[in-house]
Write an enzyme that holds these catalytic residues in place. Structure first.
Site, PDB file in Angstrom:
ATOM      1  N   VAL A  70     -17.969  -7.857   3.762  1.00 51.50           N
ATOM      2  CA  VAL A  70     -18.549  -8.624   4.880  1.00 51.50           C
ATOM      3  C   VAL A  70     -19.781  -7.904   5.415  1.00 51.50           C
ATOM      4  O   VAL A  70     -19.944  -6.703   5.257  1.00 51.50           O
ATOM      5  CB  VAL A  70     -17.541  -8.799   6.051  1.00 51.50           C
ATOM      6  CG1 VAL A  70     -16.481  -9.807   5.693  1.00 51.50           C
ATOM      7  CG2 VAL A  70     -16.949  -7.478   6.467  1.00 51.50           C
ATOM      8  N   GLN A  96      -0.056 -10.440   5.381  1.00 45.03           N
ATOM      9  CA  GLN A  96      -1.349 -10.835   5.947  1.00 45.03           C
ATOM     10  C   GLN A  96      -1.527 -12.344   5.846  1.00 45.03           C
ATOM     11  O   GLN A  96      -0.895 -13.010   5.020  1.00 45.03           O
ATOM     12  CB  GLN A  96      -2.507 -10.158   5.189  1.00 45.03           C
ATOM     13  CG  GLN A  96      -2.584  -8.656   5.428  1.00 45.03           C
ATOM     14  CD  GLN A  96      -3.845  -8.028   4.842  1.00 45.03           C
ATOM     15  OE1 GLN A  96      -4.485  -8.590   3.953  1.00 45.03           O
ATOM     16  NE2 GLN A  96      -4.192  -6.845   5.340  1.00 45.03           N
ATOM     17  N   ARG A 151       0.853  -1.192   0.000  1.00 45.35           N
ATOM     18  CA  ARG A 151       0.000   0.000   0.000  1.00 45.35           C
ATOM     19  C   ARG A 151       0.884   1.236   0.000  1.00 45.35           C
ATOM     20  O   ARG A 151       1.964   1.218   0.576  1.00 45.35           O
ATOM     21  CB  ARG A 151      -0.887   0.039   1.253  1.00 45.35           C
ATOM     22  CG  ARG A 151      -1.831  -1.133   1.334  1.00 45.35           C
ATOM     23  CD  ARG A 151      -2.625  -1.117   2.608  1.00 45.35           C
ATOM     24  NE  ARG A 151      -3.396  -2.349   2.715  1.00 45.35           N
ATOM     25  CZ  ARG A 151      -4.180  -2.659   3.733  1.00 45.35           C
ATOM     26  NH1 ARG A 151      -4.317  -1.809   4.738  1.00 45.35           N
ATOM     27  NH2 ARG A 151      -4.834  -3.788   3.751  1.00 45.35           N
ATOM     28  N   ALA A 185     -14.753 -14.752   7.167  1.00 50.82           N
ATOM     29  CA  ALA A 185     -13.407 -14.512   6.631  1.00 50.82           C
ATOM     30  C   ALA A 185     -12.692 -13.546   7.548  1.00 50.82           C
ATOM     31  O   ALA A 185     -13.315 -12.819   8.335  1.00 50.82           O
ATOM     32  CB  ALA A 185     -13.487 -13.938   5.228  1.00 50.82           C
TER      33      ALA A 185
HETATM   34  C1  YSA Z   1     -11.631  -8.030   6.507  1.00 47.17           C
HETATM   35  C2  YSA Z   1     -12.757  -8.809   6.387  1.00 47.17           C
HETATM   36  C3  YSA Z   1     -12.630 -10.054   5.816  1.00 47.17           C
HETATM   37  O1  YSA Z   1     -13.728 -10.813   5.635  1.00 47.17           O
HETATM   38  C4  YSA Z   1     -11.405 -10.542   5.393  1.00 47.17           C
HETATM   39  C5  YSA Z   1     -10.284  -9.744   5.518  1.00 47.17           C
HETATM   40  C6  YSA Z   1     -10.403  -8.486   6.074  1.00 47.17           C
HETATM   41  C7  YSA Z   1      -9.206  -7.611   6.172  1.00 47.17           C
HETATM   42  C8  YSA Z   1      -9.111  -6.649   5.008  1.00 47.17           C
HETATM   43  N1  YSA Z   1      -8.829  -7.324   3.745  1.00 47.17           N
HETATM   44  C9  YSA Z   1      -7.985  -5.681   5.280  1.00 47.17           C
HETATM   45  O2  YSA Z   1      -6.955  -5.689   4.638  1.00 47.17           O
HETATM   46  N2  YSA Z   1      -8.200  -4.907   6.343  1.00 47.17           N
HETATM   47  S1  YSA Z   1      -7.124  -3.882   6.957  1.00 47.17           S
HETATM   48  O3  YSA Z   1      -6.745  -2.930   5.978  1.00 47.17           O
HETATM   49  O4  YSA Z   1      -7.678  -3.356   8.165  1.00 47.17           O
HETATM   50  O5  YSA Z   1      -5.859  -4.746   7.302  1.00 47.17           O
HETATM   51  C10 YSA Z   1      -5.970  -5.930   8.080  1.00 47.17           C
HETATM   52  C11 YSA Z   1      -4.847  -5.994   9.064  1.00 47.17           C
HETATM   53  O6  YSA Z   1      -3.599  -5.862   8.353  1.00 47.17           O
HETATM   54  C12 YSA Z   1      -4.842  -4.844  10.050  1.00 47.17           C
HETATM   55  O7  YSA Z   1      -5.650  -5.159  11.151  1.00 47.17           O
HETATM   56  C13 YSA Z   1      -3.388  -4.771  10.439  1.00 47.17           C
HETATM   57  O8  YSA Z   1      -3.071  -5.762  11.401  1.00 47.17           O
HETATM   58  C14 YSA Z   1      -2.698  -5.114   9.156  1.00 47.17           C
HETATM   59  N3  YSA Z   1      -2.304  -3.904   8.440  1.00 47.17           N
HETATM   60  C15 YSA Z   1      -3.061  -3.130   7.643  1.00 47.17           C
HETATM   61  N4  YSA Z   1      -2.351  -2.126   7.134  1.00 47.17           N
HETATM   62  C16 YSA Z   1      -1.104  -2.249   7.611  1.00 47.17           C
HETATM   63  C17 YSA Z   1      -1.069  -3.390   8.434  1.00 47.17           C
HETATM   64  N5  YSA Z   1       0.055  -3.791   9.047  1.00 47.17           N
HETATM   65  C18 YSA Z   1       1.154  -3.061   8.838  1.00 47.17           C
HETATM   66  N6  YSA Z   1       1.219  -1.972   8.077  1.00 47.17           N
HETATM   67  C19 YSA Z   1       0.117  -1.522   7.426  1.00 47.17           C
HETATM   68  N7  YSA Z   1       0.188  -0.462   6.636  1.00 47.17           N
END
Ligand code: YSA
Length: 341
Positions: free
Chosen positions: A262, A219, A205, A309
């Protein structure tokens, strides 16, 4: 001159005497003279078997072969003896001290994020989840559309995406995946329920980094689809995961969150003791009940099946496990940090 059986014995003695006299530099010349493939003396001898009178041919051939084997073995032995002698000489002349212990070879180890990823997968493996993988360079169709984030929908702005600057089929819609959720669709396209799968991998990202955010993150996606799956199943699985990962005493909280794919959606956070003696919550994952449209997009009958999920942030889990206060340590490649795990 045609060789005779008796002359083979003489050859043997001559060759062995010459071998004993040969030093390191004479060894190769000896081998060429006696065992050389083209015109080594033993090679020529073997070739002369056919010139022997018929009744002596078998006996002569056997003797010539035996000579060849003897000389080959003797050569190996002499080579080894000279090597040993050389080491001995070095040792006695003081150039090397054979009594010194060997130098230890440095051992590599697994990166703490890799260790944590493997441990997470193991915990889910014991709960019946298999492992799948998907591409890091992904199509928008999977990263966004398949999980209900259509083009021009504001939810595409949830993450600043790194696009691949390449036009394919008149479109520029390839990107570095922003999350592992596209694999929900990929898995469901190929497998009918019941499904229990985890998909680990790197995501990218365009993030301003800080103590809890990196632009490259890891992840582990989880997906379970079956008849009768409920929110309580999701909570049960995630509680069990947290207990196994962080122990009994760590506090966990769920709160509501929004993800287009979701309904309902949640986030889970784990307590982090602060220096002042209090605690704060660190979010480690997003989760929820798979939206019926996501199931239908992948060809699964949502009137019959439901699913949950989740997407776990592996670096965050590693931070909580070991009390690492800044995510940026992971990718600075400082061995003083990495050797602690
Ligand atoms: C949500 C619902 C589902 O049914 C399935 C998956 C998800 C998660 C979704 N795809 C997602 O990416 N959510 S998120 O942007 O909040 O990221 C999920 C987790 O990745 C966060 O809780 C955090 O632990 C980690 N994360 C996100 N951005 C990050 C990061 N860790 C480090 N650096 C970042 N920039």
């Amino acid at each position: 001159m045609t060789a005779t059986i008796e002359s083979i014995e003489e050859l043997r003695q001559e060759a062995l005497a010459a071998l004993q006299a040969a030093d390191e530099s004479g060894l190769e010349a000896w081998r060429a003279e006696w065992l050389g493939r083209q015109d080594g003396r033993v090679t020529l001898l073997l070739r002369s078997v056919r010139d022997q009178p018929q009744e002596q041919r078998a006996q002569f051939g056997a003797a010539a072969n035996a000579l060849k084997n003897t000389l080959e073995e003797a050569f190996q032995e002499r080579q080894e003896a000279l090597r040993q002698q050389q080491l001995q000489d070095l040792a006695t002349s003081g150039a090397i001290d054979v009594t010194l212990p060997g130098r230890p070879q440095p051992h590599g180890r697994l990166h703490p994020v890799t260790q944590t990823q493997r441990d997470i997968i193991e915990v889910f493996g014991e709960m019946g989840f298999r492992v799948a993988e998907g591409p890091e360079v992904e199509w928008a169709k999977y990263n966004f559309d398949g999980v209900r984030i259509p083009e021009d929908h504001p939810a595409r702005d949830m993450w600043d995406t790194i696009w691949v600057d390449k036009e394919i089929g008149g479109r520029r819609d390839m990107l570095l995946r922003t999350h592992t959720s596209p694999n929900q669709v990929r898995v469901m396209e190929h497998q009918a329920p019941p499904i229990r799968v985890v998909v680990p991998g790197k995501c990218y990202r365009q993030e301003a980094t800080d103590a809890t955010h990196e632009w490259m993150l890891t992840q582990v996606e989880g997906l379970a689809v079956d008849e009768g799956i409920r929110m309580s199943d999701l909570k049960g699985v995630l509680y069990e995961f947290a207990r196994r990962m962080f122990g009994q005493d760590r506090e966990i909280t769920f709160h509501h969150s929004y993800f287009p794919f979701v309904e309902p959606g949640v986030e889970m956070a784990v307590d982090w003791p602060t220096a002042e003696g209090g605690t704060r919550w660190v979010e480690i994952l997003g989760a929820g009940m798979v939206h019926p449209e996501v199931l239908e997009n992948a060809g699964i009958d949502s009137s019959r099946y439901t699913g949950f999920a989740f997407g776990i942030g592996v670096e965050r889990v590693a931070m909580l496990r070991w009390g690492i206060d800044d995510i940026r340590h992971f990718y600075h490649n400082d061995l003083r940090f990495l050797r602690q795990f």
